[in-house]
Design a protein around this motif. Structure first.
Motif, PDB file in Angstrom:
ATOM      1  N   TRP A 162      75.249 100.436 132.168  1.00  0.00           N
ATOM      2  CA  TRP A 162      74.809 101.362 133.224  1.00  0.00           C
ATOM      3  C   TRP A 162      73.963 102.499 132.634  1.00  0.00           C
ATOM      4  CZ3 TRP A 162      74.946  99.772 137.985  1.00  0.00           C
ATOM      5  CH2 TRP A 162      74.713 100.655 139.036  1.00  0.00           C
ATOM      6  N   SER A 163      72.931 102.097 131.907  1.00  0.00           N
ATOM      7  CA  SER A 163      72.066 103.050 131.213  1.00  0.00           C
ATOM      8  C   SER A 163      70.737 103.175 131.952  1.00  0.00           C
ATOM      9  CB  SER A 163      71.822 102.593 129.774  1.00  0.00           C
ATOM     10  OG  SER A 163      70.945 103.461 129.107  1.00  0.00           O
ATOM     11  N   TRP A 164      70.466 104.396 132.497  1.00  0.00           N
ATOM     12  CA  TRP A 164      69.253 104.665 133.250  1.00  0.00           C
ATOM     13  C   TRP A 164      68.206 105.376 132.392  1.00  0.00           C
ATOM     14  CZ3 TRP A 164      68.519 103.255 138.381  1.00  0.00           C
ATOM     15  CH2 TRP A 164      69.655 102.843 139.094  1.00  0.00           C
ATOM     16  N   VAL A 165      66.930 105.107 132.680  1.00  0.00           N
ATOM     17  CA  VAL A 165      65.824 105.784 132.015  1.00  0.00           C
ATOM     18  C   VAL A 165      64.839 106.252 133.079  1.00  0.00           C
ATOM     19  CG1 VAL A 165      63.855 105.530 130.460  1.00  0.00           C
ATOM     20  CG2 VAL A 165      66.031 104.420 129.906  1.00  0.00           C
ATOM     21  N   ARG A 166      64.452 107.540 133.016  1.00  0.00           N
ATOM     22  CA  ARG A 166      63.432 108.032 133.937  1.00  0.00           C
ATOM     23  C   ARG A 166      62.079 107.550 133.433  1.00  0.00           C
ATOM     24  NH1 ARG A 166      63.103 114.250 135.731  1.00  0.00           N
ATOM     25  NH2 ARG A 166      62.801 114.532 133.499  1.00  0.00           N
ATOM     26  N   LYS A 167      61.504 106.589 134.154  1.00  0.00           N
ATOM     27  CA  LYS A 167      60.320 105.879 133.689  1.00  0.00           C
ATOM     28  C   LYS A 167      59.018 106.525 134.163  1.00  0.00           C
ATOM     29  CE  LYS A 167      59.250 101.915 131.518  1.00  0.00           C
ATOM     30  NZ  LYS A 167      59.805 101.477 130.236  1.00  0.00           N
ATOM     31  N   TYR A 168      59.005 107.005 135.409  1.00  0.00           N
ATOM     32  CA  TYR A 168      57.766 107.551 135.975  1.00  0.00           C
ATOM     33  C   TYR A 168      58.065 108.846 136.735  1.00  0.00           C
ATOM     34  CZ  TYR A 168      56.516 102.607 135.389  1.00  0.00           C
ATOM     35  OH  TYR A 168      56.333 101.346 134.886  1.00  0.00           O
ATOM     36  N   VAL A 169      57.042 109.707 136.795  1.00  0.00           N
ATOM     37  CA  VAL A 169      57.057 110.891 137.656  1.00  0.00           C
ATOM     38  C   VAL A 169      55.762 110.858 138.459  1.00  0.00           C
ATOM     39  CG1 VAL A 169      57.098 113.391 137.801  1.00  0.00           C
ATOM     40  CG2 VAL A 169      58.449 112.226 136.035  1.00  0.00           C
ATOM     41  N   VAL A 170      55.873 110.721 139.769  1.00  0.00           N
ATOM     42  CA  VAL A 170      54.717 110.580 140.647  1.00  0.00           C
ATOM     43  C   VAL A 170      54.384 111.921 141.274  1.00  0.00           C
ATOM     44  CG1 VAL A 170      53.795 109.429 142.701  1.00  0.00           C
ATOM     45  CG2 VAL A 170      55.300 108.179 141.129  1.00  0.00           C
ATOM     46  N   ASN A 171      53.151 112.374 141.100  1.00  0.00           N
ATOM     47  CA  ASN A 171      52.688 113.617 141.705  1.00  0.00           C
ATOM     48  C   ASN A 171      52.297 113.352 143.158  1.00  0.00           C
ATOM     49  OD1 ASN A 171      51.605 116.059 142.407  1.00  0.00           O
ATOM     50  ND2 ASN A 171      50.060 116.111 140.788  1.00  0.00           N
ATOM     51  N   LEU A 172      52.991 113.993 144.099  1.00  0.00           N
ATOM     52  CA  LEU A 172      52.754 113.784 145.529  1.00  0.00           C
ATOM     53  C   LEU A 172      51.904 114.898 146.151  1.00  0.00           C
ATOM     54  CD1 LEU A 172      56.338 112.595 146.485  1.00  0.00           C
ATOM     55  CD2 LEU A 172      54.301 111.158 146.254  1.00  0.00           C
ATOM     56  N   ASP A 173      51.363 115.773 145.325  1.00  0.00           N
ATOM     57  CA  ASP A 173      50.514 116.859 145.829  1.00  0.00           C
ATOM     58  C   ASP A 173      49.089 116.332 145.997  1.00  0.00           C
ATOM     59  OD1 ASP A 173      49.540 119.250 146.643  1.00  0.00           O
ATOM     60  OD2 ASP A 173      49.704 120.243 144.697  1.00  0.00           O
ATOM     61  N   TRP A 174      48.903 115.506 147.035  1.00  0.00           N
ATOM     62  CA  TRP A 174      47.623 114.853 147.256  1.00  0.00           C
ATOM     63  C   TRP A 174      46.696 115.725 148.087  1.00  0.00           C
ATOM     64  CZ3 TRP A 174      49.986 109.513 149.018  1.00  0.00           C
ATOM     65  CH2 TRP A 174      50.688 108.958 147.930  1.00  0.00           C
ATOM     66  N   ASP A 175      45.423 115.428 148.000  1.00  0.00           N
ATOM     67  CA  ASP A 175      44.382 116.159 148.718  1.00  0.00           C
ATOM     68  C   ASP A 175      44.599 116.038 150.229  1.00  0.00           C
ATOM     69  OD1 ASP A 175      42.055 117.148 149.864  1.00  0.00           O
ATOM     70  OD2 ASP A 175      40.770 116.374 148.267  1.00  0.00           O
TER      71      ASP A 175
END
Length: 355
Positions: free
Chosen positions: A260-273
């Motif tokens: 049960w080992s998790w890794v934070r793989k991505y961070v998505v920027n939602l501050d879109w135009d």
């Protein structure tokens, strides 16, 4: 003479590179205007199921990234109320009033089975294919008393309900999406490693399909959030979350299921135009509409999400680029604020059948 030579060379180049096939010509011309990953995503993008049932009849359509086609099948026009319960291997399950449900195949445009006399007082919390029995099954839950719930399962082969091997558990999978004052049974778990997984606040509830046993595991991280849920990315459990305070989506991957080992793989920027991707009508500032995001699918390097009153988008996780997918107008658009996930919405659709 020079002009004739130029035209001849242009024609020769056209034949060598493109050939006489018209579809190849279109694909080559399209590749000139789209980045290479975009061409790949269009061809590899999973189909999307769009469902709508609100005061009229049950309507289903399939979106393939290039077009949207409504699936017209007999019997759907007579269904005035239906609630989406789950999707598995190209089959979609809808609950009907009066403790019954219907399974349909949108691509073949056939109603597979109508299940009557469902477990009275219960609600669907899972629709899956059993890898050993080689049949589809429905998991149902009903409240027995405070903090005690009973689970039954429907066998498509025997066409009957029975209690699971260990029928009683202290929890049931629920969420509050779009119904802030009403707890709703979550009937669409993430299915991986022969188990169903539901995200419930700070824990993840797990149902082992083979042993028919429940367990509880910790979520990757505790925090206040606008949105969070579980998905499957490339046969691995995936946790997506939008936290309070920042327009960012964290994407965690369960890389080691046994430990049960998790890794934070991505961070998505939602501050879109906001000018390029405007929000319809009058909405609160961007920070207040983060709760209106729903992940439809996450596959390979592509995240497909639906943003209420803004549209469906494809986000490339490696290049951090956004592409808006164009949909046809629907009656669903006018009521999607209060009824999304309940009587209308979108779901990743895989037409591959098991067994």
């Amino acid at each position: 003479m020079v002009l004739e030579c130029y035209n001849w060379l242009l024609h020769l180049f056209n034949q060598i590179i493109i050939g006489d096939n018209f579809d190849d010509k279109k694909k080559w011309r399209l590749s000139l205007t789209l980045p290479s990953w975009s061409m790949h995503q269009i061809e590899d993008r999973p189909r999307i199921l769009r469902y709508f049932c609100y005061g009229n009849s049950l309507r289903i359509s399939i979106i393939d990234g290039k077009s949207e086609k409504e699936c017209k099948m007999m019997g759907l026009e007579s269904i005035w109320t239906a609630y989406f319960a789950g999707c598995c291997n190209g089959l979609a399950l809808f609950e009907l009033p009066g403790f019954s449900c219907i399974v349909v195949n949108p691509l073949s445009k056939k109603s597979i089975e109508t299940i009557s006399d469902t477990f009275l007082g219960g609600r669907t919390c899972g629709f899956f294919f059993h890898p050993v029995a080689k049949e589809y099954r429905i998991l149902n839950v009903r409240k027995v008393e405070t903090d005690e719930y009973e689970y039954q399962i429907y066998l498509f082969g025997a066409k009957k309900w029975r209690k699971i091997a260990n029928p009683y558990f202290s929890r049931r999978p629920t969420h509050y999406r779009n119904k802030p004052n009403k707890e709703i049974v979550d009937g669409n778990p993430a299915i991986v490693n022969d188990a169903l997984h539901w995200c419930m606040n700070e824990i993840i509830m797990v149902f082992d399909i083979i042993k028919e046993e429940f367990s509880v595991r910790p979520a990757p991280e505790r925090s206040y959030y606008w949105m969070r849920n579980l998905y499957v990315k490339d046969d691995q459990l995936c946790f997506c979350r939008v936290i309070h305070g920042e327009p960012l989506m964290d994407i965690w991957i369960l890389e080691d299921y046994e430990n049960w080992s998790w890794v934070r793989k991505y961070v998505v920027n939602l501050d879109w135009d906001m000018n390029k991707y405007p929000v319809e009508k009058n909405y609160f500032p961007l920070v207040w509409i983060m709760g209106n995001i729903r992940v439809i699918s996450i596959r390979n390097k592509e995240l497909v999400l639906f943003w209420k009153r803004r549209g469906i988008f494809s986000y490339h996780l490696e290049f951090n680029t956004v592409e808006k997918l164009h949909l046809r107008k629907s009656k669903m658009d006018d009521i999607i604020d209060t009824n999304y996930d309940w009587t209308c919405g979108f779901e990743a659709y895989n037409e591959t059948t098991s067994g």
